[in-house]
Design a protein around this motif. Structure first.
Motif, PDB file in Angstrom:
ATOM      1  N   ASN A 153       0.646  -1.355   0.395  1.00  0.00           N
ATOM      2  CA  ASN A 153       0.163  -0.008  -0.154  1.00  0.00           C
ATOM      3  C   ASN A 153       0.917   1.165  -0.079  1.00  0.00           C
ATOM      4  OD1 ASN A 153      -3.267  -0.698   0.314  1.00  0.00           O
ATOM      5  ND2 ASN A 153      -1.834  -2.191   1.757  1.00  0.00           N
ATOM      6  N   ASP A 154       0.056   2.117  -0.345  1.00  0.00           N
ATOM      7  CA  ASP A 154       1.142   3.738  -0.201  1.00  0.00           C
ATOM      8  C   ASP A 154       1.587   3.680   0.842  1.00  0.00           C
ATOM      9  OD1 ASP A 154       0.686   4.639  -2.930  1.00  0.00           O
ATOM     10  OD2 ASP A 154      -1.135   4.095  -2.499  1.00  0.00           O
ATOM     11  N   PHE A 155       0.867   3.204   2.064  1.00  0.00           N
ATOM     12  CA  PHE A 155       0.708   3.958   3.305  1.00  0.00           C
ATOM     13  C   PHE A 155       0.279   2.338   4.505  1.00  0.00           C
ATOM     14  CE2 PHE A 155       0.854   4.768   7.628  1.00  0.00           C
ATOM     15  CZ  PHE A 155       1.724   6.421   7.837  1.00  0.00           C
ATOM     16  N   GLY A 156       1.363   1.234   4.402  1.00  0.00           N
ATOM     17  CA  GLY A 156       0.892   0.782   5.915  1.00  0.00           C
ATOM     18  C   GLY A 156       0.840   0.964   6.917  1.00  0.00           C
ATOM     19  N   VAL A 157       0.101  -0.237   7.523  1.00  0.00           N
ATOM     20  CA  VAL A 157       0.578   0.237   9.213  1.00  0.00           C
ATOM     21  C   VAL A 157       0.148  -1.236   9.672  1.00  0.00           C
ATOM     22  CG1 VAL A 157      -1.097   0.956  11.156  1.00  0.00           C
ATOM     23  CG2 VAL A 157      -1.041   1.973   9.294  1.00  0.00           C
ATOM     24  N   MET A 158       1.031  -1.701  10.127  1.00  0.00           N
ATOM     25  CA  MET A 158       1.267  -3.663  11.153  1.00  0.00           C
ATOM     26  C   MET A 158       1.637  -3.136  11.826  1.00  0.00           C
ATOM     27  SD  MET A 158       3.582  -5.676  10.187  1.00  0.00           S
ATOM     28  CE  MET A 158       3.747  -6.454   7.988  1.00  0.00           C
ATOM     29  N   GLY A 159       0.497  -3.883  12.719  1.00  0.00           N
ATOM     30  CA  GLY A 159       1.557  -4.137  14.487  1.00  0.00           C
ATOM     31  C   GLY A 159       2.436  -5.082  14.679  1.00  0.00           C
ATOM     32  N   GLY A 160       2.889  -4.705  16.137  1.00  0.00           N
ATOM     33  CA  GLY A 160       4.043  -5.100  15.827  1.00  0.00           C
ATOM     34  C   GLY A 160       4.017  -5.098  17.820  1.00  0.00           C
ATOM     35  N   LEU A 161       5.320  -5.825  17.851  1.00  0.00           N
ATOM     36  CA  LEU A 161       5.454  -6.159  19.598  1.00  0.00           C
ATOM     37  C   LEU A 161       6.513  -6.150  19.793  1.00  0.00           C
ATOM     38  CD1 LEU A 161       3.452  -8.701  22.108  1.00  0.00           C
ATOM     39  CD2 LEU A 161       5.471  -8.345  21.803  1.00  0.00           C
ATOM     40  N   GLU A 162       8.167  -5.592  20.403  1.00  0.00           N
ATOM     41  CA  GLU A 162       9.066  -6.125  20.943  1.00  0.00           C
ATOM     42  C   GLU A 162       9.283  -7.014  22.258  1.00  0.00           C
ATOM     43  OE1 GLU A 162      13.344  -4.737  22.247  1.00  0.00           O
ATOM     44  OE2 GLU A 162      12.147  -3.517  21.271  1.00  0.00           O
ATOM     45  N   PRO A 163       9.125  -8.115  22.059  1.00  0.00           N
ATOM     46  CA  PRO A 163       9.429  -9.311  23.434  1.00  0.00           C
ATOM     47  C   PRO A 163      10.670  -9.066  24.118  1.00  0.00           C
ATOM     48  CG  PRO A 163       9.698 -11.077  22.059  1.00  0.00           C
ATOM     49  CD  PRO A 163      10.056  -9.445  20.979  1.00  0.00           C
ATOM     50  N   GLU A 164      10.354  -9.231  25.942  1.00  0.00           N
ATOM     51  CA  GLU A 164      11.160  -8.946  26.512  1.00  0.00           C
ATOM     52  C   GLU A 164      11.177 -11.104  27.273  1.00  0.00           C
ATOM     53  OE1 GLU A 164      12.511  -6.460  30.238  1.00  0.00           O
ATOM     54  OE2 GLU A 164      11.251  -6.035  29.168  1.00  0.00           O
ATOM     55  N   PRO A 233       4.419  -2.653 -10.146  1.00  0.00           N
ATOM     56  CA  PRO A 233       4.598  -2.984  -7.993  1.00  0.00           C
ATOM     57  C   PRO A 233       5.753  -2.739  -7.334  1.00  0.00           C
ATOM     58  CG  PRO A 233       4.740  -4.912  -9.977  1.00  0.00           C
ATOM     59  CD  PRO A 233       4.026  -3.771 -10.807  1.00  0.00           C
ATOM     60  N   ARG A 234       5.753  -1.930  -6.332  1.00  0.00           N
ATOM     61  CA  ARG A 234       6.682  -2.471  -5.890  1.00  0.00           C
ATOM     62  C   ARG A 234       6.308  -2.300  -4.440  1.00  0.00           C
ATOM     63  NH1 ARG A 234       6.805   3.305  -6.457  1.00  0.00           N
ATOM     64  NH2 ARG A 234       8.614   3.655  -7.857  1.00  0.00           N
ATOM     65  N   PHE A 235       7.377  -2.873  -3.510  1.00  0.00           N
ATOM     66  CA  PHE A 235       7.630  -3.067  -2.083  1.00  0.00           C
ATOM     67  C   PHE A 235       7.913  -1.645  -1.478  1.00  0.00           C
ATOM     68  CE2 PHE A 235       8.722  -6.916   1.678  1.00  0.00           C
ATOM     69  CZ  PHE A 235       7.268  -6.900   0.771  1.00  0.00           C
ATOM     70  N   GLY A 236       6.198  -1.524  -0.608  1.00  0.00           N
ATOM     71  CA  GLY A 236       6.895  -0.338   0.101  1.00  0.00           C
ATOM     72  C   GLY A 236       8.179  -0.557   1.442  1.00  0.00           C
ATOM     73  N   VAL A 237       8.201   0.042   1.711  1.00  0.00           N
ATOM     74  CA  VAL A 237       9.954   0.299   3.058  1.00  0.00           C
ATOM     75  C   VAL A 237       9.376   1.233   4.467  1.00  0.00           C
ATOM     76  CG1 VAL A 237      11.539   1.647   3.139  1.00  0.00           C
ATOM     77  CG2 VAL A 237      11.529   1.048   0.820  1.00  0.00           C
ATOM     78  N   LYS A 238      10.210   0.024   5.189  1.00  0.00           N
ATOM     79  CA  LYS A 238       9.729  -0.025   6.369  1.00  0.00           C
ATOM     80  C   LYS A 238      10.641   1.875   7.182  1.00  0.00           C
ATOM     81  CE  LYS A 238      10.505  -2.524   9.639  1.00  0.00           C
ATOM     82  NZ  LYS A 238      11.247  -3.525  10.699  1.00  0.00           N
TER      83      LYS A 238
END
Length: 287
Positions: A153-164, A233-238
């Protein structure tokens, strides 16, 4: 009086797509669906409208949208009025913010790390159908499994979690090692090694651990920009990861401001970023 002139560009802004049956002047009408969510009443409204005005068919688009086809132009207003009374709103096409796609997120999915539906609705409320230099697509996905293809997507939102890792709760059962899709956890006897560089922030270690030996160090929204499919097509950049909601919406606002300022007519967001330079874009939206 002469025949009524049809402004097809204006109709396209409202989600009307002229069908190939030009001699019959038929349209497909695109409807505004947020994150693929519909109530039973909205489904009944769509069924009734498609039978009354079309051929009793409803098409599901590639982006969780819906279209009713074979609608004569003279029936369009009546159809839209009836749908709006029952909670179904008109969609959009052309150079503007399109329908927001989203997974069910943590309301339903065990892997979900964010409330995707809530974020999608907030984006829709603020930006849907906003006029821009080119089409602009948002995708919201609940975790790094990326079922809603945030990177496309032009603007992609992804949930994330850094574990400890919580050492005193760990029994070294190796379930986390088995569950980790990135090979970021290795357990040998009474030793556990967690490689943050390999971690994809999916939270599977925490989900599977029977002893709560994995806690949350940080969680939030990872943002991808510039993705698209289609002919080229193009893959989005983080852009950034694990930001809070306020930061997410500041980045959205600045990204749209950048696009309005720098894009040429018809250009996609990723093409603008590539032409101007990713670091210049990054500086503009983050600093």
């Amino acid at each position: 009086m002469g025949e009524k002139t049809i402004n097809y560009d204006r109709l396209k802004q409202g989600g009307f797509l002229h069908q190939k049956q030009h001699d019959e002047d038929l349209f497909s009408i695109r409807l505004r669906i947020v994150g693929g969510q519909l109530s039973a009443e909205q489904l009944r409204a769509l069924a009734d409208a498609s039978e009354k005005y079309g051929k009793g068919e409803v098409h599901i688009t590639a982006r969780q949208g819906l279209e009713i086809s074979y609608i004569p132009f003279e029936d369009a207003d009546a159809l839209l009025d009836e749908l709006e009374e029952r909670g179904v709103r008109q969609g959009t096409c052309g150079p503007r913010v399109r329908g927001i796609v989203a997974c069910q997120g943590n309301r339903i999915c065990p892997r979900g790390l964010i409330d995707s539906e809530d974020i999608a609705k907030k984006i829709d409320d603020k930006y849907f159908a906003m006029e821009l230099p080119g089409k602009f697509k948002f995708g919201v996905t609940g975790c790094p499994s990326s079922c809603m293809k945030a990177q496309e997507n032009d603007f992609g939102v992804m949930g994330g979690l850094e574990p400890e890792w919580v050492e005193d709760k760990c029994t070294y059962c190796k379930l986390c090692q088995t569950a980790c899709p990135a090979d970021a956890i290795r357990v040998e006897g009474k030793t556990l090694d967690y490689d943050r560089e390999k971690c994809i922030l999916c939270g599977q270690c925490r989900l599977i651990c029977p002893k709560d030996a994995w806690a949350v160090s940080k969680e939030g929204y990872t943002i991808y920009v510039g993705g698209k499919v289609g002919r080229y097509p193009r893959f989005g950049v983080k852009l950034t990861e694990l930001v809070d909601e306020d930061t997410l919406f500041r980045v959205i606002e600045r990204s749209i401001e950048f696009f309005k300022k720098e894009a040429t007519p018809g250009e996609r967001f990723g093409d603008t970023i590539q032409r101007i330079g990713f670091e210049k874009f990054r500086t503009f939206v983050l600093e």
